[in-house]
Design an enzyme around this catalytic site. Structure first.
Site, short mmCIF file in Angstrom:
data_model
loop_
_atom_site.label_atom_id
_atom_site.label_comp_id
_atom_site.label_asym_id
_atom_site.label_seq_id
_atom_site.Cartn_x
_atom_site.Cartn_y
_atom_site.Cartn_z
N SER A 13 0.80 -1.23 0.00
CA SER A 13 0.00 0.00 0.00
C SER A 13 0.84 1.27 0.00
CB SER A 13 -0.93 0.00 1.22
OG SER A 13 -0.19 -0.29 2.40
N ARG A 14 2.04 1.19 0.56
CA ARG A 14 2.84 2.42 0.76
C ARG A 14 4.31 2.15 0.45
NH1 ARG A 14 3.31 3.77 6.19
NH2 ARG A 14 2.27 1.95 7.05
N SER A 141 17.31 -5.85 4.91
CA SER A 141 17.82 -4.49 5.17
C SER A 141 19.32 -4.57 5.41
CB SER A 141 17.14 -3.93 6.43
OG SER A 141 17.83 -2.78 6.88
N TYR A 154 14.85 -5.60 14.90
CA TYR A 154 14.76 -5.44 13.45
C TYR A 154 15.95 -6.09 12.75
CZ TYR A 154 14.13 -2.76 9.04
OH TYR A 154 13.95 -2.36 7.73
N ALA A 156 17.84 -8.48 13.86
CA ALA A 156 17.75 -9.94 14.01
C ALA A 156 16.74 -10.51 13.01
CB ALA A 156 17.34 -10.29 15.44
N ALA A 157 15.61 -9.84 12.86
CA ALA A 157 14.59 -10.31 11.90
C ALA A 157 15.13 -10.27 10.48
CB ALA A 157 13.33 -9.44 12.01
N LYS A 158 15.81 -9.18 10.16
CA LYS A 158 16.30 -9.02 8.78
C LYS A 158 17.46 -9.98 8.50
CE LYS A 158 13.43 -5.79 7.38
NZ LYS A 158 12.34 -6.17 6.47
#
Ligand code: NAP
Length: 246
Positions: A13-14, A141, A154, A156-158
């Site tokens: 959406s963005r 990222s 963030y 760790a997730a990436k």
């Protein structure tokens, strides 16, 4: 280039996801865009896609919800006749130094950024295997490659997305399915709009290309990775960061 193909773009959406939807649609793809709750932005992007002549539909779904993503994939498959390109782009930040980071903020960021991609891959892979074709692009990222103070959750997730990408590339490669990641640096979107102007100035000074990235800079690489020109590329992480991490 993508005529007859359907792309499912999470976070479409963005920002970066919207630019990916527009870039793929301009090249002929039909677009299923997924958003979390911003009805207005989703409707605007869907209208822009329709103006381009694309078939497009917006779906509200929390990518962190395993059952909901299963229903989403069923709905998109019924509406479009199948899925050819999966772009796992939805992401959130909940920044804070690790000493003060709440368990909830850690869990939420892992759930959306990492588990969200797993959920969509898990539910679309049977369809890809049946067709012996498919492209999966995960938006990670530079924070996942180099770490970033204030972003333990963030980063760790990436970083997890990088491992997921390389594993999926190995598991599905023999069936003609590729899985790659793009790692943006600092891109001008709502996600970076809240950052202190001094931080953005410093970034701009230190990036060899001396500017922030635009969503279209990332969308171009995603489009390439979805294209026939990238047929022999899998398991890769392509940085789109102006040279930030050389
Ligand atoms: P953004 O402008 O904040 O947009 C985020 C998008 O994700 C929105 O479409 C949002 O939907 C959707 N979303 C958020 N949580 C979701 C959920 N639980 N389920 C479904 N959709 C959800 O972000 P962006 O800057 O374009 O970032 C896109 C991706 O690039 C993210 O994965 C981000 O981590 C990554 N990235 C961004 C940068 C940067 O500098 N901007 C740098 C590196 C990596 P709603 O509109 O409904 O809220």
């Amino acid at each position: 280039m993508f005529t007859g193909k359907t792309a499912l773009v999470t976070g479409g959406s963005r920002g970066i996801g919207r630019a990916i939807c527009l870039a793929l649609a301009k090249r002929g793809a039909s677009i299923a865009l997924v958003y979390a709750g911003n009805e207005q932005k989703a409707a605007e992007t869907q209208a822009e896609l329709t103006l381009l002549g694309a078939t497009a539909k917006a779906y509200r779904c929390d990518v962190a919800d395993f059952a909901a993503t299963g229903e989403l994939v069923k709905a998109v498959t019924a509406d479009f006749g199948g899925i050819d390109l999966l772009i796992n782009n939805a992401g959130i930040t909940r920044d804070g130094l690790v000493m003060r980071m709440s368990e909830q903020d850690f869990d939420d960021v892992i759930a959306v950024n990492l588990k969200g991609a797993f959920n969509l891959i898990r539910h679309t892979s049977a369809g890809f295997l049946r067709k012996k074709a498919g492209r999966i692009i995960n938006v990670t990222s530079v924070a996942g490659l180099m770490g970033n103070a204030g972003q333990a959750n963030y980063a760790a997730a990436k970083a997890g997305l990088v491992g997921l990408t390389k594993t999926i590339a190995r598991e599905l490669g023999s069936r003609g399915i590729t899985c790659n990641a793009v790692a943006p640096g600092f891109i001008r979107t709502d996600m970076t709009a809240g950052l202190d102007a001094r931080i953005l100035d410093t970034v701009q000074q230190n990036v060899p290309l001396h500017r922030l990235g635009e969503p279209e800079d990332v969308a171009g690489v995603v489009t390439f990775l979805c294209s026939p020109d990238a047929a022999y590329i899998t398991g890769q992480v392509i940085q789109v960061d102006g040279g930030l991490r050389m």
